[in-house]
Design a protein around this motif. Structure first.
Motif, PDB file in Angstrom:
ATOM      1  N   VAL A   8      41.507  41.787  45.149  1.00 37.14           N
ATOM      2  CA  VAL A   8      41.046  43.131  44.809  1.00 37.14           C
ATOM      3  C   VAL A   8      40.086  43.613  45.887  1.00 37.14           C
ATOM      4  O   VAL A   8      39.516  42.829  46.630  1.00 37.14           O
ATOM      5  N   THR A  78      45.488  53.822  40.803  1.00 37.20           N
ATOM      6  CA  THR A  78      45.778  52.734  41.748  1.00 37.20           C
ATOM      7  C   THR A  78      46.697  53.157  42.898  1.00 37.20           C
ATOM      8  O   THR A  78      46.934  52.377  43.803  1.00 37.20           O
ATOM      9  N   PRO A  83      38.330  50.868  45.881  1.00 36.59           N
ATOM     10  CA  PRO A  83      37.866  50.102  44.712  1.00 36.59           C
ATOM     11  C   PRO A  83      37.708  50.987  43.475  1.00 36.59           C
ATOM     12  O   PRO A  83      37.076  52.040  43.528  1.00 36.59           O
ATOM     13  N   LYS A 100      41.482  44.101  34.848  1.00 37.58           N
ATOM     14  CA  LYS A 100      42.165  43.544  36.025  1.00 37.58           C
ATOM     15  C   LYS A 100      43.650  43.915  36.004  1.00 37.58           C
ATOM     16  O   LYS A 100      44.216  44.339  37.011  1.00 37.58           O
ATOM     17  N   GLY A 103      44.359  47.360  37.212  1.00 35.39           N
ATOM     18  CA  GLY A 103      44.045  47.689  38.603  1.00 35.39           C
ATOM     19  C   GLY A 103      42.582  47.884  38.972  1.00 35.39           C
ATOM     20  O   GLY A 103      42.281  48.330  40.082  1.00 35.39           O
ATOM     21  N   ALA A 105      38.795  46.997  40.225  1.00 41.03           N
ATOM     22  CA  ALA A 105      38.156  46.024  41.113  1.00 41.03           C
ATOM     23  C   ALA A 105      36.799  45.626  40.541  1.00 41.03           C
ATOM     24  O   ALA A 105      36.246  44.599  40.899  1.00 41.03           O
ATOM     25  N   LEU A 131      36.972  39.878  39.826  1.00 41.17           N
ATOM     26  CA  LEU A 131      36.414  41.233  39.658  1.00 41.17           C
ATOM     27  C   LEU A 131      34.928  41.228  40.008  1.00 41.17           C
ATOM     28  O   LEU A 131      34.248  40.211  39.830  1.00 41.17           O
TER      29      LEU A 131
END
Ligand code: IGP
Length: 229
Positions: A8, A78, A83, A100, A103, A105, A131
């Motif tokens: 990520v 996303t 981020p 998560k 999508g 971060a 994350l």
């Protein structure tokens, strides 16, 4: 590659990149304090514009009851390589895993909703799946919730009971935020002078929502900010 193994993006690294604005721009449909904020601009259009104009990160509200958001908004965002913060009231491990999967971060943990052991537990789970964690505080007592797995501490300038915003909350609390935690200031930021003052005080991240939705095209407001920060 299995979903949970995918790398990520790092909001912390993005906020530390001085070539960027430090702004975490929020997509918001409504709020308990203001009612309807945006019922026209789509999440894809707004977040794409935020990304193009230099946001360091994007916050997407996924709470439906109070903010009219949805997990699918996070997923829609996303499409951008930036981020994403899942903004919600996180109280359960399931929501962290869900963040998560859709999508994110970064997750937000709100000290006012959690005990220090709960923060520790949820932050630990988040870190174990790659994350980052932003802990939101409102007052001095909530500094007690800071633990090792917290990457960033956000000071919310909005009083949760009265909804009033006061930037001095950030200016007071920054002095007690450990220097190894990146400081973010949240809510009620409506002009560039405020950003300059908060930046001088040590903040590296500026979370802004409502101000960018003052016109039907949130990206126009964002653009105005970014040309001068
Ligand atoms: O729209 P503003 O005043 O610029 O604020 C953005 C953000 O800080 C705010 O939406 C927020 C901060 N912490 C929260 C927790 C839950 C929901 C929303 C929030």
């Amino acid at each position: 590659m299995p979903l949970f193994a995918t790398p990520v993006l790092s909001l912390k690294a993005s906020l530390l990149d001085e070539a960027k604005t430090g702004i975490i721009a929020e997509y918001k449909r409504k709020s308990p304090s203001k009612g309807v904020i945006n019922d026209k601009a789509t999440v894809t259009d707004v977040t794409t514009a935020y990304t193009q104009y230099g946001a360091s990160g994007i916050s997407v509200l996924t709470d439906t009851d109070f903010f009219g958001g949805h997990l699918n908004d996070l997923l829609a965002a996303t499409v951008n390589h930036i981020p994403l913060l899942r903004k919600d009231f996180m109280i359960d491990e399931y929501q962290v895993i869900q963040a998560k999967a859709y999508g994110a971060a970064v997750i937000l943990l709100i000290a006012a909703c959690l005990t220090p052991p709960e923060v520790k537990q949820l932050a630990g789970i988040a870190k174990s799946i790659g994350l980052e964690v932003l802990l939101e505080i409102h007052n001095e007592e909530e500094l007690e919730h800071i633990c090792n797995d917290i990457d960033m501490v956000g000071v919310n300038n909005r009083n949760l009971k009265t909804f009033e915003v006061d930037i001095s909350t950030s200016l007071q609390l920054i002095q007690q935020i450990p220097t190894n935690k990146l400081a973010v200031t949240e809510s009620g930021i409506s002009n560039i002078d405020t950003i300059v003052t908060l930046r001088k005080a040590g903040f590296k991240g500026f979370l802004i929502g409502e101000e960018f939705h003052e016109t039907a095209r949130p990206c126009d407001c964002f653009c105005r900010f970014c040309s001068t920060t």
